[in-house]
Design an enzyme around this catalytic site. Structure first.
Site, short mmCIF file in Angstrom:
data_model
loop_
_atom_site.label_atom_id
_atom_site.label_comp_id
_atom_site.label_asym_id
_atom_site.label_seq_id
_atom_site.Cartn_x
_atom_site.Cartn_y
_atom_site.Cartn_z
N LYS A 184 47.64 39.84 35.87
CA LYS A 184 46.94 40.90 35.19
C LYS A 184 46.88 41.88 35.97
O LYS A 184 46.49 41.66 37.22
CB LYS A 184 45.69 40.48 34.41
CG LYS A 184 44.65 39.88 35.27
CD LYS A 184 43.80 40.98 36.10
CE LYS A 184 42.82 40.21 37.00
NZ LYS A 184 42.13 41.01 37.86
N ALA A 234 45.34 32.42 35.54
CA ALA A 234 46.43 32.17 34.99
C ALA A 234 46.80 30.65 34.84
O ALA A 234 47.08 29.94 34.03
CB ALA A 234 47.48 33.08 35.31
N ALA A 237 45.05 35.21 46.00
CA ALA A 237 43.98 35.86 46.06
C ALA A 237 44.30 37.35 46.35
O ALA A 237 43.70 38.23 47.44
CB ALA A 237 43.20 35.44 47.62
N GLY A 268 44.01 39.79 43.35
CA GLY A 268 43.27 40.43 42.44
C GLY A 268 44.12 40.63 41.30
O GLY A 268 43.89 41.47 40.27
N MET A 269 45.06 39.76 41.27
CA MET A 269 45.89 39.86 39.71
C MET A 269 45.56 38.54 38.96
O MET A 269 46.24 38.31 37.98
CB MET A 269 47.28 39.91 40.30
CG MET A 269 47.71 41.36 40.76
SD MET A 269 49.34 41.64 41.04
CE MET A 269 49.95 41.62 39.25
N GLY A 270 44.49 37.62 39.18
CA GLY A 270 44.48 36.72 38.21
C GLY A 270 45.15 35.42 38.32
O GLY A 270 45.41 34.73 37.42
N GLY A 271 45.87 35.41 39.51
CA GLY A 271 46.85 34.23 39.48
C GLY A 271 46.31 32.86 39.30
O GLY A 271 46.58 31.75 38.35
N GLY A 272 44.98 32.55 39.83
CA GLY A 272 44.30 31.37 39.85
C GLY A 272 43.72 31.03 38.46
O GLY A 272 43.59 29.95 37.65
N ASP A 283 38.19 35.86 34.40
CA ASP A 283 39.45 36.14 33.94
C ASP A 283 40.39 35.15 33.10
O ASP A 283 41.39 35.57 32.57
CB ASP A 283 40.36 36.54 35.19
CG ASP A 283 39.76 37.78 35.88
OD1 ASP A 283 39.02 38.73 35.17
OD2 ASP A 283 40.12 38.25 37.16
N PRO A 342 50.54 36.76 43.36
CA PRO A 342 49.90 36.99 44.70
C PRO A 342 48.80 36.01 44.82
O PRO A 342 47.86 36.23 43.87
CB PRO A 342 49.78 38.24 44.98
CG PRO A 342 50.77 39.12 44.32
CD PRO A 342 51.05 38.41 42.90
#
Length: 309
Positions: A17, A113, A105, A107-111, A145, A103
């Site tokens: 995100k 997701a 850590a 800031g795009m909410g991968g964890g 998130d 990426p």
């Protein structure tokens, strides 16, 4: 027997995100901040496959550096599986395979997701049959998130960001993401914002009593107007992230001078998101950034949330 018939697991894809707007309230007594944010899910996905197991295990691969991703209970995806099992009385385990594109850590909410994908996948694998509302409640317990990663699209988040309301977004917005191999700690960025507000009240606005998303952001999303949205982009964490990582400011300036309508730090950073007027403009910006030595990824939004594939 075909390969499809032999596969007994469940595969779910969930998006990263961008926070196109983020207003941060004052530090609360519980250590958290009230937020008002506009999320947009973008076409950079995490793929999660779950298979039946006696224990809870996890393996992580990906197109991004995953060396810093834990494979124990510090991983949000593993915690998501255990939470679902505990809440539904499931007495088995699961093996989780995660292939990351968002990426780490960044800031795009991968964890987040990953955790959302695991909730959907394990619910299907175990046949626990939870409703969307029940999954959302579990997601909110895992992180602010995670509920958005379940829903995807474009949404307004308030509270800690997990109280979601859909936002109408017409058309397609084109973004170029510039990741950075050196991650930023979200608590550190919030802490830097709090310190700067306290020490430099003249330089930075005071924390709003009740954070709210600017009406211009909603109008721009509703109109599908990239130029209008570019003028309304805002991230209260950006100044704090740039103080911790001043090298990012040069990349922001470069992108904005070479075709981006606007750029901002994504969430708590260090990933940067540049908004382009068209897909052609985004591809041109991507190539320009790459020629300058930066990794650049062309994505679009909004896209769907966690979904079985």
């Amino acid at each position: 027997m075909t390969l499809v018939e032999e596969f007994t697991g469940v595969r779910v894809r969930a998006p990263g995100k961008i926070n196109v707007f983020l207003e941060v309230g004052a530090l609360q007594a519980d250590g958290y901040h009230e937020l008002a944010t506009a999320f947009q899910a973008v076409s950079l996905f995490e793929d999660v496959v779950v298979t039946a197991s006696d224990d809870f295990t996890l393996a992580v691969t990906g197109t991004v550096d995953t060396s810093g991703v834990p494979e124990d209970d510090r991983n949000l995806a593993l915690r998501a599986a255990k939470l679902l099992a505990a809440e539904t009385g499931y007495d088995g385990g699961v093996h989780i395979d995660i292939r990351k594109e968002v990426p780490v850590a960044g800031g795009m909410g991968g964890g987040s997701a990953d955790a959302a994908a695991v909730l959907v996948a394990c619910d299907a694998l175990w046949g626990t049959g939870l409703s969307s509302r029940q999954l959302h409640a579990l997601a909110a317990r895992l992180g602010a998130d995670v509920p958005f990663a379940l829903k995807g699209g474009t949404a307004i988040g308030t509270g800690r960001g997990d109280d979601l309301k859909p936002a109408l977004a017409r058309g397609r917005f084109e973004w170029v993401i510039v990741p950075n191999p050196e991650g930023l700690s979200t608590p550190s960025v919030y802490g830097e914002l709090d310190r700067h507000r306290e020490q430099h009240p003249v330089d930075i606005p005071a924390a709003p009593e009740t954070p709210d998303v600017d009406a211009d952001v909603l109008h721009a999303l509703r109109a599908g107007d990239a130029r209008m949205l570019a003028a309304a982009l805002r991230n209260d964490l950006q100044a704090a992230a740039l103080r911790l990582r001043p090298d990012l400011a040069e990349v922001l300036e470069f992108g904005e001078a070479n075709g981006a309508l606007a750029g901002l730090v994504s969430g708590s950073g260090p990933s940067l998101a540049f908004l382009a007027e068209s897909a052609e403009d985004a591809r041109g910006l991507q190539q320009t950034l790459e020629r300058a030595g930066h990794e650049a990824i062309h994505v679009h939004g909004p896209v769907h949330g966690a979904r079985i594939v």
